[in-house]
Design an enzyme around this catalytic site. Structure first.
Site, PDB file in Angstrom:
ATOM      1  N   LYS A  38      -2.361  -1.566  -3.683  1.00 24.08           N
ATOM      2  CA  LYS A  38      -3.099  -0.514  -3.698  1.00 24.08           C
ATOM      3  C   LYS A  38      -2.146   0.833  -3.884  1.00 24.08           C
ATOM      4  O   LYS A  38      -1.281   0.804  -3.061  1.00 24.08           O
ATOM      5  CB  LYS A  38      -3.910  -0.057  -2.324  1.00 24.08           C
ATOM      6  CG  LYS A  38      -4.792   0.899  -2.267  1.00 24.08           C
ATOM      7  CD  LYS A  38      -5.562   1.148  -0.954  1.00 24.08           C
ATOM      8  CE  LYS A  38      -6.385   2.027  -0.684  1.00 24.08           C
ATOM      9  NZ  LYS A  38      -7.007   2.123   0.548  1.00 24.08           N
TER      10      LYS A  38
ATOM     11  N   LYS B 128       0.760  -1.039   0.159  1.00 29.75           N
ATOM     12  CA  LYS B 128      -0.177   0.002  -0.018  1.00 29.75           C
ATOM     13  C   LYS B 128       0.935   1.146  -0.030  1.00 29.75           C
ATOM     14  O   LYS B 128       1.722   1.521   0.903  1.00 29.75           O
ATOM     15  CB  LYS B 128      -0.975   0.092   1.188  1.00 29.75           C
ATOM     16  CG  LYS B 128      -2.093   1.295   1.160  1.00 29.75           C
ATOM     17  CD  LYS B 128      -2.596   1.060   2.566  1.00 29.75           C
ATOM     18  CE  LYS B 128      -3.553   2.152   2.625  1.00 29.75           C
ATOM     19  NZ  LYS B 128      -4.681   2.322   3.752  1.00 29.75           N
TER      20      LYS B 128
END
Length: 327
Positions: free
Chosen positions: A251, A198
């Site tokens: 992400k 992330k």
């Protein structure tokens, strides 16, 4: 060599192109994010995300039924509590908003897979993903004490009916801590979908409007990854696999398809891509202005995530994509 080799031979008709298509996007690939808020009959549109709403639990249930009827197999729940504190109580309390929403959805639509986002930023007054040093104004989260909060949060979400736990705070050791907590509480069969890679991305802006989770000071660069780094993502993934992750998340997705590909190359675990809020809002803004064909650009983008190696796609376009794929 030309003229013997003519790749256009396999592009002559729609059925021929369909026969040799390498990647296929289906409704089974989609996960739809939902934002739960306190109250009743609440459906407040997020200004920066046209078509996305903050929803009370009764409205979440209505959405869940529609999602299930469209054939989408799963939702992921984010919560906006009515109050926030340094202990992120709303994240792990048995009466927390995600817990209420998860229980209501599982009662109404038992076959829909409910994923609980397991993070703390929506529940702390400072907007960071865990405990801070007293007086700290940089946003440097205390890693190990925060693990205990994440463990409590995951267990409470599983008790409420969540089928999958999805920790997103990028704390070192968070998968191991959550796996231990779930196992000790009797949830050995509850999988963990780790936000393994992330990034500290500018693409999250509209999400912070939707989840009311913007940091009040500092930023999240001491725990989320530098967008310039690729090898580091593979290290994070390998650590999460060793700690017991069942699925892995990259992400954002659009600017990180190379990372999705590299992660897929090193693991046999399912890999998810999060088509995040900024990516969604850019397409929506362009479509509303008549600059792009929304249907074509969304399906092309989602198919590109599949081509890059994603097995699952979290996207705010999920309901529209399901309808378009059906048609």
């Amino acid at each position: 060599m030309f003229p013997i080799q003519r790749p256009r031979r396999l592009r002559q008709t729609a059925n021929l192109r369909r026969m040799v298509q390498e990647n296929l996007l289906t409704v089974n690939d989609l996960i739809y994010p939902l934002f739960a808020v306190p109250g009743t009959s609440v459906a407040k549109e997020v200004t920066s995300m046209p078509g996305v709403y903050q929803l009370s639990v009764d409205k979440i249930v209505e959405e869940a039924k529609e999602v299930y009827d469209l054939g989408i197999p799963s939702i992921i729940l984010f919560g906006i509590p009515d109050s926030k504190d340094d202990d992120a109580t709303g994240a792990w309390h048995d009466c927390g908003i995600v817990q209420k929403a998860a229980s209501a959805v599982k009662e109404a639509v038992p076959d829909l897979v409910v994923i609980a986002d397991t993070c703390l930023c929506e529940y702390t007054g400072h907007g960071h993903c865990g405990y801070l040093e007293v007086g700290d104004l940089t946003g440097r989260v205390l890693n190990d004490p925060t693990l205990e909060l994440l463990k409590k949060t995951a267990v409470s979400q599983a008790k409420a009916g969540a089928d999958i736990i999805a920790p997103s705070g990028m704390m070192d050791g968070f998968v191991q801590a959550i796996r231990q907590g779930l196992d000790e509480a009797g949830f050995q069969d509850t999988p963990i979908l780790s936000y393994a890679a992330k990034y500290a991305s500018a693409y999250y802006g509209p999400f912070r409007d939707a989840a009311e989770s913007a940091p009040q000071f500092g930023d999240r660069r001491t725990y989320q990854m530098d967008p310039a780094n690729g090898r580091e993502a593979l290290k994070e993934v390998e650590l999460d696999i060793a700690e017991g992750a069942d699925m892995l998340m990259v992400k954002p997705a659009l600017a990180y398809m190379d990372i999705i590909w590299r992660v897929k190359e090193i693991t046999q675990l399912p890999v998810a891509a999060y088509n995040v809020s900024g990516e969604y809002s850019m397409v929506k803004a362009a479509a509303l202005n008549g600059w792009v064909d929304e249907q074509k650009i969304v399906l092309e983008t989602l198919t590109a995530f599949k081509r890059s190696g994603a097995d699952l796609i979290l996207t705010y376009h999920a309901k529209d994509a399901a309808r378009w794929l059906k048609d």
